[in-house]
Write a protein that holds these residues in place. Structure first.
Motif, short mmCIF file in Angstrom:
data_model
loop_
_atom_site.label_atom_id
_atom_site.label_comp_id
_atom_site.label_asym_id
_atom_site.label_seq_id
_atom_site.Cartn_x
_atom_site.Cartn_y
_atom_site.Cartn_z
N PRO A 128 -10.94 -6.31 4.23
CA PRO A 128 -11.45 -6.07 2.86
C PRO A 128 -10.41 -5.37 1.99
O PRO A 128 -9.65 -4.54 2.45
N LYS A 129 -10.42 -5.75 0.74
CA LYS A 129 -9.49 -5.14 -0.20
C LYS A 129 -9.91 -3.70 -0.48
O LYS A 129 -11.08 -3.43 -0.74
N PRO A 130 -8.98 -2.73 -0.40
CA PRO A 130 -9.33 -1.33 -0.67
C PRO A 130 -9.93 -1.16 -2.05
O PRO A 130 -9.55 -1.86 -3.00
N VAL A 131 -10.85 -0.23 -2.17
CA VAL A 131 -11.53 0.02 -3.45
C VAL A 131 -10.51 0.36 -4.52
O VAL A 131 -9.62 1.19 -4.33
N GLY A 132 -10.63 -0.31 -5.66
CA GLY A 132 -9.77 -0.02 -6.78
C GLY A 132 -8.53 -0.86 -6.88
O GLY A 132 -7.93 -0.97 -7.94
N TYR A 133 -8.12 -1.51 -5.79
CA TYR A 133 -6.88 -2.28 -5.81
C TYR A 133 -7.12 -3.66 -6.42
O TYR A 133 -8.13 -4.30 -6.18
N MET A 179 0.82 -1.20 0.00
CA MET A 179 0.00 0.00 0.00
C MET A 179 0.86 1.27 0.00
O MET A 179 2.05 1.22 0.30
N PRO A 180 0.26 2.42 -0.33
CA PRO A 180 1.01 3.68 -0.31
C PRO A 180 1.64 4.00 1.05
O PRO A 180 2.64 4.70 1.12
N ASN A 181 1.06 3.48 2.15
CA ASN A 181 1.62 3.73 3.48
C ASN A 181 2.66 2.68 3.88
O ASN A 181 3.06 2.60 5.05
N ASP A 182 3.10 1.86 2.91
CA ASP A 182 4.12 0.82 3.12
C ASP A 182 3.64 -0.32 4.01
O ASP A 182 4.46 -1.08 4.54
N ASN A 183 2.34 -0.48 4.18
CA ASN A 183 1.79 -1.68 4.80
C ASN A 183 1.38 -2.66 3.71
O ASN A 183 1.18 -2.27 2.55
N LEU A 184 1.29 -3.92 4.09
CA LEU A 184 1.00 -4.97 3.12
C LEU A 184 -0.44 -5.44 3.28
O LEU A 184 -0.84 -5.90 4.35
N TRP A 185 -1.23 -5.29 2.19
CA TRP A 185 -2.57 -5.87 2.21
C TRP A 185 -2.48 -7.32 1.75
O TRP A 185 -1.86 -7.63 0.73
N THR A 186 -3.11 -8.20 2.52
CA THR A 186 -3.25 -9.61 2.14
C THR A 186 -4.70 -10.02 2.40
O THR A 186 -5.43 -9.33 3.11
N PRO A 187 -5.14 -11.14 1.85
CA PRO A 187 -6.55 -11.52 2.00
C PRO A 187 -7.02 -11.62 3.44
O PRO A 187 -8.20 -11.36 3.73
N ASN A 188 -6.15 -11.98 4.39
CA ASN A 188 -6.56 -12.13 5.78
C ASN A 188 -6.48 -10.84 6.58
O ASN A 188 -6.80 -10.83 7.78
N SER A 189 -6.05 -9.74 5.96
CA SER A 189 -5.90 -8.49 6.70
C SER A 189 -7.15 -7.62 6.66
O SER A 189 -7.19 -6.58 7.31
#
Length: 349
Positions: free
Chosen positions: A229-234, A217-227
């Motif tokens: 809902p997926k952010p809109v547009g990603y 993510m732009p804030n240098d955090n990692l989105w994964t399926p268990n973290s």
């Protein structure tokens, strides 16, 4: 000269893992390890325990942040971080990590991206060869490998379960470390505060052409399926979303690998791949200027200026240019392509 080495041992007392230091055998006192170098690297390793986060290191000097990976004929390996001052071209070395014997530095996320180092710059992702196994962890500024695999497996140093294949992946901006369990391709997460407990992220990486199923993510955090809902547009099915330079939560800058920089918006183009069917929202460089652009693009802290490596002329100049996000004619810096040999751009401070 034989250098005194600080050996870190894992001792179990009443079920608690404790790290102790053994000193120089000549004095019997605990001796800090000398600053490692490519000629003398320590093979010392430690099992991770529940710890407080390390004190933050000094931030890099002002300038464009670069990374280099080096080795020598003796198989010594090290990673160096530094900055280039755009006005003077002066290079300042900021941090060097040396690989202990048997370790490889850099994560699967990318050997050259910012996520290979912890946010406080005290650790770098590493993978250690232990017999026929591989263990994930990190190497600190002293050249000591911290074995996350051993901590997760609840095994003391030197007593490993056979058939382990763990590979270091990266750090996020929320005190987490990630590693890949190659048995099934599961991406695992541990907290730096309690690295003995690993949890599944829901991301599966098989090493092939399957989608990544994660987003830096732009804030240098990692989105994964268990973290969550997926952010809109990603689009976690899109590989290139993890290689763009983010302006804000939705807009990004990317080079086309040839002659142009463009600004895109993932709400309109979820997979930022340049092509006739997916054009940029706008292009930054004037048409017909003939720039030859390398795949290295970073944004300044204000997110209003882009730095990129390219060539243009006459008179011919190859090196670092800057251009505002609003677009226009690029400005040459004092950093030439010759100065940048062996370096990759990974940020701007």
């Amino acid at each position: 000269m034989i250098r005194p080495i600080r050996i870190v041992l894992a001792v179990t007392v009443s079920g608690t893992l404790i790290l102790t230091a053994c000193g120089d055998s000549q004095t019997g006192n605990s001796t800090a390890i000398d600053a490692p170098n490519p000629e003398t690297t320590s093979s010392t390793s430690a099992v991770a325990s529940t710890t407080e986060p390390a004190a933050a290191s000094a931030t890099p000097p002002h300038g464009v942040l670069v990374y280099s990976w080096e080795d020598d004929p003796n198989d010594n390996e090290w990673v160096e971080y530094g900055t280039f001052d755009l006005a003077t071209g002066e290079y300042t070395k900021f941090k060097t990590f040396y690989a202990p014997e048997g370790a490889e530095l850099g994560g699967l996320s990318s050997k050259t991206d910012r996520h290979s180092s912890s946010p406080d710059w005290t650790k770098i992702v590493a993978t250690m060869h232990v017999g026929s196994d591989t263990h994930a962890g990190w190497v600190d500024e002293r050249g000591i490998f911290t074995d996350i695999t051993a901590a997760v497996m609840r095994a003391p140093v030197g007593d490993f379960t056979s058939g382990i294949g763990h590979t270091g992946f990266g750090f996020d901006n929320s005190n987490h470390f990630y590693f890949l369990d190659t048995d099934g391709g599961k991406l695992m997460q541990v907290s730096l505060n309690n690295p003995s407990i690993a949890s599944e992220t829901g991301t599966i990486l098989d090493g092939g052409d399957s989608p990544p199923h994660y987003v830096w993510m732009p804030n240098d955090n990692l989105w994964t399926p268990n973290s969550g809902p997926k952010p809109v547009g990603y689009d976690d099915m899109c590989r290139s979303i993890n290689s763009v330079a983010w302006i804000d939560e939705y807009t990004f800058v990317e080079e086309d690998g040839e002659t142009q920089l463009g600004v895109g918006d993932i709400r309109k183009n979820p997979c930022p791949v340049v092509g006739f069917s997916r054009p940029y929202e706008r292009e930054l460089l004037p048409e017909g200027t003939g720039y030859e652009i390398r795949p290295d693009v970073v944004l300044n802290p204000a997110r209003d200026t882009v730095a990129f490596i390219g060539s243009a002329g006459p008179p011919r100049f190859s090196g670092l240019f800057t251009v505002p996000i609003s677009g226009g004619s690029p400005t040459k810096t004092a950093v030439t392509e010759e100065m940048l040999q062996g370096y990759r751009l990974i940020g701007w401070n």
